[in-house]
Design an enzyme around this catalytic site. Sequence first.
Site, PDB file in Angstrom:
ATOM      1  N   ASP A 224       8.922  -1.585  42.826  1.00 13.53           N
ATOM      2  CA  ASP A 224       8.694  -1.734  41.383  1.00 13.53           C
ATOM      3  C   ASP A 224       9.722  -2.657  40.730  1.00 13.53           C
ATOM      4  OD1 ASP A 224       7.611  -0.710  38.716  1.00 13.53           O
ATOM      5  OD2 ASP A 224       9.678   0.012  38.584  1.00 13.53           O
TER       6      ASP A 224
ATOM      7  N   ASP B 289       6.699   2.880  44.585  1.00 14.68           N
ATOM      8  CA  ASP B 289       6.639   2.621  43.132  1.00 14.68           C
ATOM      9  C   ASP B 289       6.233   1.162  42.914  1.00 14.68           C
ATOM     10  OD1 ASP B 289       7.262   2.303  40.324  1.00 14.68           O
ATOM     11  OD2 ASP B 289       8.515   4.082  40.501  1.00 14.68           O
TER      12      ASP B 289
ATOM     13  N   HIS C 231       9.239  -5.944  38.414  1.00 15.41           N
ATOM     14  CA  HIS C 231       9.798  -6.170  37.070  1.00 15.41           C
ATOM     15  C   HIS C 231      10.613  -7.462  37.018  1.00 15.41           C
ATOM     16  CE1 HIS C 231       8.567  -2.502  35.097  1.00 15.41           C
ATOM     17  NE2 HIS C 231       9.037  -1.766  36.087  1.00 15.41           N
TER      18      HIS C 231
ATOM     19  N   SER D   6       6.174   5.189  35.177  1.00 21.71           N
ATOM     20  CA  SER D   6       6.349   5.989  36.391  1.00 21.71           C
ATOM     21  C   SER D   6       6.483   7.470  36.097  1.00 21.71           C
ATOM     22  CB  SER D   6       7.590   5.517  37.158  1.00 21.71           C
ATOM     23  OG  SER D   6       7.413   4.192  37.573  1.00 21.71           O
TER      24      SER D   6
HETATM   25 MG    MG Z   1      10.077   5.380  40.720  1.00 17.90          MG
HETATM   26 ZN    ZN Z   2       8.423   0.148  36.713  1.00 18.68          ZN
END
Ligand code: MG
Ligand code: ZN
Length: 403
Positions: free
Chosen positions: A299, A79, A303, A120
């Site tokens: 991910d 991700d 962030h 996502s």
């Molecule tokens: Mg994910």
């Molecule tokens: Zn994200």
Amino acid sequence: MSALLLSLDSGIFIVTITAVFAKIDIMKPYLSILILFVLFGCDTKQVITLEPVHAPFSTKEVRTVQKQKPTNVILMIGDGMGLTQISAGMYSNDNSTALERCKVIGLQKTHAFDNLVTDSAASATAFSCGVKTYNAAIGVDQDTMPVKSILKYAQDRNMPTGLVASSTIVHATPACFYSNNKFRKNYEEIASDLVNSGVDFFVGGGKKFFDRREMDDRNLMDELKANDYMVSHFAEEELDAMSVDVNKKFGYLTADKDPIPVSGGRDYMIPASDMALDYLSEKGGNDGFFLMIEGSQIDWGGHANLTSYVVSEFLEYDKIIDNVLDFAEADGNTLVVITADHETGGLAINPGSTMDTLVTQFTTPKHTGTMVPVFAYGPGAESFSGIYENTEIFEKLKALVVE
Ligand code: MG
Ligand code: ZN
């Protein structure tokens, strides 16, 4: 007359000819035929090919190309794992990543139906179900109608299925494989879908959505047991101390909510992935299996705009990729597809960086709209080269697994 006919190209000449022959009574029966000939039979722009037509290949040269089809399919989603996240991880790891073992590389376009920058949920719905949808959609199209995932198609083929994630198991990426919900944050509803999904093996966080629910008094741990699952969780026993029975389904919840980062001590992803491979390959046998493993927190590092978080999550995921590729190499009938749902953070490796010290910069705490790489290994891998929409991942997998 023939010269006149050949030069005819417009209605003006047709009118002229009609006027000329109208005066000759004997020509009257042929007049309409002549006009038709002028209109349709004498196209001066027509090109006549005099060369004999040859078939491009003799029959001996025509071959039927049989697509190699895998027995097992492992889809790996990092991700937020864009090219810079991979590069930063690679440089931090002696300039090496397991992804270099994949010789087939493509790029996918990640945009959602309603937004150039996907979330996502929309991206996972695209590659798991083959439709572009709105951000926050879980396995539903733009009109909130349910769509069927590649995991469900695999189940139709008697392939056991598995999901492993470093987020909660009801988070958007894994959820799109077994749930249909109009909103990604309906975690308790998504958990209910998992209970009846038939997914054979799952490991991830989010226990509270199963046994301390706000929307109802259901205990989904008990319901899973009633559905022939062996279930356990982080507070009960260690995952890697468990012996898994392939005659039952298996579910293990690794945290009450989100699992912690790998830098904080999360250590279940590598053993869970190994257990999934053992369990599914034994259970699937000649029917094969489908497994999705998500490196969810690459991910979250994006962030947080923390390169160290991105890199540590990538490096753990890279080890899992290496293990999965070892399995695929030994097996010979396993397709591994490794990609991302989108890039996160707009990460750049700036001038002044060295292999040991990266000077990085983020442009946003959100996702970005850049294309992301796709790496493929094993039978069927070649169909993942090129540049294509994220929905094509589903189409390509479906063609290899189902058709
Ligand atoms: Mg994910
Ligand atoms: Zn994200």
